[in-house]
Every structure is written in structure tokens, then in C-alpha cells.
Design a protein around this motif. Structure first.
Motif, short mmCIF file in Angstrom:
data_model
loop_
_atom_site.label_atom_id
_atom_site.label_comp_id
_atom_site.label_asym_id
_atom_site.label_seq_id
_atom_site.Cartn_x
_atom_site.Cartn_y
_atom_site.Cartn_z
N ALA A 149 8.37 8.42 0.83
CA ALA A 149 9.42 7.47 1.22
C ALA A 149 8.81 6.30 1.97
CB ALA A 149 10.48 8.17 2.07
N ASP A 150 9.42 5.11 1.80
CA ASP A 150 8.90 3.90 2.46
C ASP A 150 8.93 4.02 3.99
OD1 ASP A 150 8.30 2.64 0.12
OD2 ASP A 150 10.19 1.57 -0.01
N ASP A 151 9.92 4.74 4.49
CA ASP A 151 10.06 4.85 5.94
C ASP A 151 9.55 6.18 6.47
OD1 ASP A 151 11.97 6.40 4.78
OD2 ASP A 151 13.62 5.76 6.10
N ALA A 182 0.83 -1.20 0.00
CA ALA A 182 0.00 0.00 0.00
C ALA A 182 0.85 1.24 0.00
CB ALA A 182 -0.90 -0.01 1.23
N ALA A 183 0.50 2.20 -0.84
CA ALA A 183 1.24 3.46 -0.88
C ALA A 183 0.92 4.29 0.36
CB ALA A 183 0.89 4.24 -2.14
N ALA A 184 -0.35 4.51 0.59
CA ALA A 184 -0.74 5.32 1.74
C ALA A 184 -2.24 5.26 1.90
CB ALA A 184 -0.29 6.77 1.56
N SER A 185 -2.69 5.56 3.11
CA SER A 185 -4.12 5.70 3.36
C SER A 185 -4.44 7.18 3.37
CB SER A 185 -4.49 5.09 4.71
OG SER A 185 -4.23 3.71 4.72
N SER A 186 -5.55 7.53 2.74
CA SER A 186 -5.96 8.92 2.69
C SER A 186 -7.33 9.07 3.33
CB SER A 186 -6.02 9.41 1.24
OG SER A 186 -6.61 10.68 1.16
N VAL A 187 -7.46 10.05 4.22
CA VAL A 187 -8.75 10.39 4.78
C VAL A 187 -9.20 11.67 4.11
CG1 VAL A 187 -10.04 11.00 6.84
CG2 VAL A 187 -8.21 9.31 6.99
N ASN A 205 1.11 27.20 -1.10
CA ASN A 205 0.14 27.35 -2.18
C ASN A 205 0.90 27.20 -3.49
OD1 ASN A 205 -0.78 29.92 -0.04
ND2 ASN A 205 -2.14 28.18 -0.36
N CYS A 206 1.12 25.96 -3.87
CA CYS A 206 1.99 25.67 -5.01
C CYS A 206 1.39 24.55 -5.85
CB CYS A 206 3.38 25.28 -4.53
SG CYS A 206 3.40 23.79 -3.50
N ASP A 207 1.98 24.33 -7.01
CA ASP A 207 1.55 23.26 -7.90
C ASP A 207 2.00 21.92 -7.36
OD1 ASP A 207 0.58 22.48 -10.77
OD2 ASP A 207 2.50 21.45 -10.49
N ILE A 208 1.08 20.96 -7.29
CA ILE A 208 1.43 19.60 -6.87
C ILE A 208 1.14 18.58 -7.98
CG2 ILE A 208 1.12 20.06 -4.41
CD1 ILE A 208 -1.61 18.69 -4.57
N ILE A 209 0.80 19.09 -9.16
CA ILE A 209 0.49 18.20 -10.27
C ILE A 209 1.77 17.75 -10.98
CG2 ILE A 209 -0.68 18.03 -12.51
CD1 ILE A 209 -2.83 19.90 -11.43
N GLY A 210 2.71 18.67 -11.14
CA GLY A 210 3.97 18.34 -11.79
C GLY A 210 4.94 17.62 -10.86
N ASP A 211 6.09 17.27 -11.41
CA ASP A 211 7.08 16.50 -10.65
C ASP A 211 7.91 17.36 -9.70
OD1 ASP A 211 6.34 14.12 -11.86
OD2 ASP A 211 7.76 14.35 -13.51
N GLN A 212 7.97 18.66 -9.92
CA GLN A 212 8.86 19.51 -9.13
C GLN A 212 8.56 19.43 -7.65
OE1 GLN A 212 9.06 23.60 -10.43
NE2 GLN A 212 10.30 24.24 -8.67
N PHE A 213 7.29 19.46 -7.29
CA PHE A 213 6.92 19.40 -5.88
C PHE A 213 7.38 18.09 -5.25
CE2 PHE A 213 3.95 17.83 -2.67
CZ PHE A 213 4.03 18.83 -1.72
N TRP A 214 7.15 16.98 -5.93
CA TRP A 214 7.47 15.66 -5.38
C TRP A 214 8.98 15.43 -5.34
CZ3 TRP A 214 3.47 13.78 -2.98
CH2 TRP A 214 2.20 14.18 -3.41
N ASP A 215 9.71 16.05 -6.28
CA ASP A 215 11.17 15.98 -6.24
C ASP A 215 11.72 16.80 -5.07
OD1 ASP A 215 11.14 14.41 -8.50
OD2 ASP A 215 11.54 16.07 -9.88
N GLN A 216 11.03 17.88 -4.74
CA GLN A 216 11.48 18.75 -3.65
C GLN A 216 11.20 18.13 -2.29
OE1 GLN A 216 9.97 22.74 -3.95
NE2 GLN A 216 10.98 23.45 -2.07
N TYR A 217 10.15 17.32 -2.21
CA TYR A 217 9.76 16.70 -0.94
C TYR A 217 9.67 15.18 -1.09
CZ TYR A 217 8.49 21.49 0.32
OH TYR A 217 8.53 22.84 0.56
N PRO A 218 10.78 14.51 -1.36
CA PRO A 218 10.75 13.05 -1.59
C PRO A 218 10.36 12.27 -0.34
CG PRO A 218 13.02 13.83 -1.38
CD PRO A 218 12.15 15.06 -1.44
N GLU A 219 10.52 12.88 0.86
CA GLU A 219 10.20 12.17 2.09
C GLU A 219 8.71 11.87 2.22
OE1 GLU A 219 10.03 16.60 2.95
OE2 GLU A 219 11.38 15.22 1.87
N ILE A 220 7.87 12.58 1.49
CA ILE A 220 6.43 12.36 1.59
C ILE A 220 6.06 10.93 1.17
CG2 ILE A 220 4.19 13.01 0.64
CD1 ILE A 220 5.21 15.88 0.45
#
Length: 273
Positions: free
Chosen positions: A270-272, A13-18, A253-268
Motif C-alpha cells: 500500500a502507498d501509505d 519508488a515501490a520500496a527499498s530493500s536491504v 512458511n508459505c508461497d509468495i510467488i503467486g497472487d494469493q499471498f499478496w491479495d491476503q496482505y495488500p497492506e504490504i
């Protein structure tokens, strides 16, 4: 409406979302979201198309939820909705969906009432609001990113429509029915043209919080606290200011659709995490 997940092994499982939304404004029963949302907003004098007080109150409630439930790794909110994503390997309450949802929703609703007066200084809360929620388990990181991207795209679509709609009503004197008919069948380009040509509004200059929504991520920030210290040869302790780093949910208040956000915050993701 509640959607219970089929719980898979943690590694799959990637994650649970509420996902949480405003709906049950009438105590003791659930009513349709559209009717209850707008009834509550109307009775409490919300500004249209966006009320900064209401949006910042929602963000404050989401921050409170994250601070209390530290297994939440990211949150995203727009309008009267918020989504909370839990860590992949969270074993919080043994991954029981009912616990995930009831504690998030109850904490959010309680915070909404508790902090209301800080944002609506001149408007008393006329009756207690309610929120519903659902729990979804996403099988992959990409599924989760697609979900959050969809929520942000929905924010843009709804806000563009509402910005034009309320400009037609408030500035051109159209009735809501007339404004709805005027916008029927229009595309995004048509709406942007109406805003610019008739109201001199460049939609791209509208506040990012309206167009993008708000994402909450954990960051370390400097926090100034007052601390009593013992001074040699002094009978009383002296109070001094001390700066320390503290991990806290920070609104962006930023774009989360593109890859830049996820590259900037890889810990979100992360498996651990």
C-alpha cells in the motif's frame, strides 16, 4: 558487496530493500561467501542439509530487526540470507542508503550473537560472525514481487539439491565429489526420483521452512502481560494477567510467488504502508 541505489522521488519508488547475507566470518576482512559460510557451519556443528537451530535463530534476528525498525513492511529469509523491505514512503534517516544498510546489518549481527545461546544450547559461539548487505531501490511493485519470488524459487532449487546431495553422502556413503558428479546435469524430476526411489523421501513432505523459506509479516496477536492493579481496602497492589493486542512480526512458511499471498496482505504494498 554493496550495491547502492539511485534514489528516486518517493512516489516513483515501490520500496527499498536491504538484502543481507552471511559472509565475513573472519573479523576485519571480507571472504568469499561459500567458503566462509561453510567454514562457520562446519566449525559450529550445523546439521546438514538443514539445521533448525540456525534457521530459527536467523528468524529471531530478523524479527528483532523489524521490531526495532518499524518502517520495514516485510522480510524474507532462507539459509544464511535475509531481505528487508521498507515502506514506500519511508523517510527514515532521510532515505540515506548507508543508514539503511549499516543499521540493519549491525542490528542483525548483534542479535545473532545475543540470541545464539538460546538456540545452540550445547554449542558455544567460537568467534563473532559477520554479515554483509546491499541496498536496492525497486521502481515498481512488480519488480519487488519478482525479486522476492526469485529468492523463494532459489530457496527451493538449493534445498532440493542439498537434500539429495546430503542423502547421497550420509546414507549411501558417497564422497562429496562423487555425490556432485552423480547430480551433475540432473533436473528437478531426476532429483525427486532419486530421493523417492533410493531413500523413500517424498520431497513434498519436507518441512515448509526448508522448501519455502520464511516470510515475516506484521500481524496483531494476543499478548498476555502481568500488571499490578490497586484493590480496594488492600494495602498492597495485586498482580493480574492482562491480554492485549500487539502488532508483531509473525513468521510464515508459505508461497509468495503467486497472487494469493499478496491479495491476503495488500497492506504490504500500500502507498501509505
Amino acid at each position: 558487496m554493496f550495491a547502492w541505489p539511485r534514489f528516486l522521488p518517493a512516489r516513483a519508488a515501490a520500496a527499498s530493500s536491504v538484502a543481507l547475507g552471511g559472509c565475513a566470518w573472519s573479523p576485519g576482512r571480507h571472504v568469499a561467501m561459500a567458503k566462509s559460510k561453510f567454514d562457520f557451519a562446519e566449525q559450529h556443528g550445523f546439521q546438514k542439509p538443514n539445521d533448525d537451530r540456525a534457521l530459527h535463530l536467523m528468524n529471531k534476528c530478523a524479527q528483532t530487526v523489524m521490531q526495532d525498525l518499524e518502517d520495514i513492511t516485510i522480510s524474507y529469509g532462507q539459509s544464511d540470507e535475509y531481505s528487508f523491505v521498507f515502506k514506500k514512503r519511508s523517510n527514515w534517516f532521510k532515505r540515506r542508503s548507508s543508514k539503511f544498510m549499516t543499521l540493519v546489518v549491525s542490528q542483525f549481527a548483534a542479535s545473532y550473537v545475543f540470541y545464539w545461546k538460546d538456540y545452540f544450547v550445547d554449542q558455544p559461539l567460537l568467534y563473532p560472525p559477520g554479515f554483509d548487505g546491499r541496498v536496492v531501490l525497486y521502481p515498481s511493485d512488480q519488480n519487488l514481487k519478482d525479486y522476492l519470488s526469485w529468492r523463494q524459487a532459489d530457496c527451493h532449487i538449493n534445498n532440493l539439491y542439498n537434500t539429495v546431495f546430503w542423502s547421497l553422502v550420509q546414507k549411501s556413503g558417497l564422497t562429496p565429489v562423487e555425490a556432485q558428479k552423480r547430480l551433475q546435469g540432473t533436473l528437478a524430476g531426476d532429483k525427486n526420483e532419486i530421493l523417492f526411489s533410493e531413500f523413500n523421501i517424498n520431497y513434498n513432505n519436507e518441512p515448509l521452512m526448508y522448501r519455502k523459506g520464511t516470510v515475516l509479516v506484521w500481524q496483531k496477536v494476543n499478548q498476555v502481560i502481568r500488571k499490578k492493579v490497586k484493590i480496594p481496602k488492600e494495602t498492597e497492589d495485586e498482580e493480574v494477567e492482562v491480554t492485549r493486542l500487539k502488532k508483531t512480526p509473525v513468521p510464515l512458511n508459505c508461497d509468495i510467488i503467486g497472487d494469493q499471498f499478496w491479495d491476503q496482505y495488500p497492506e504490504i504494498l500500500a502507498d501509505d504502508s
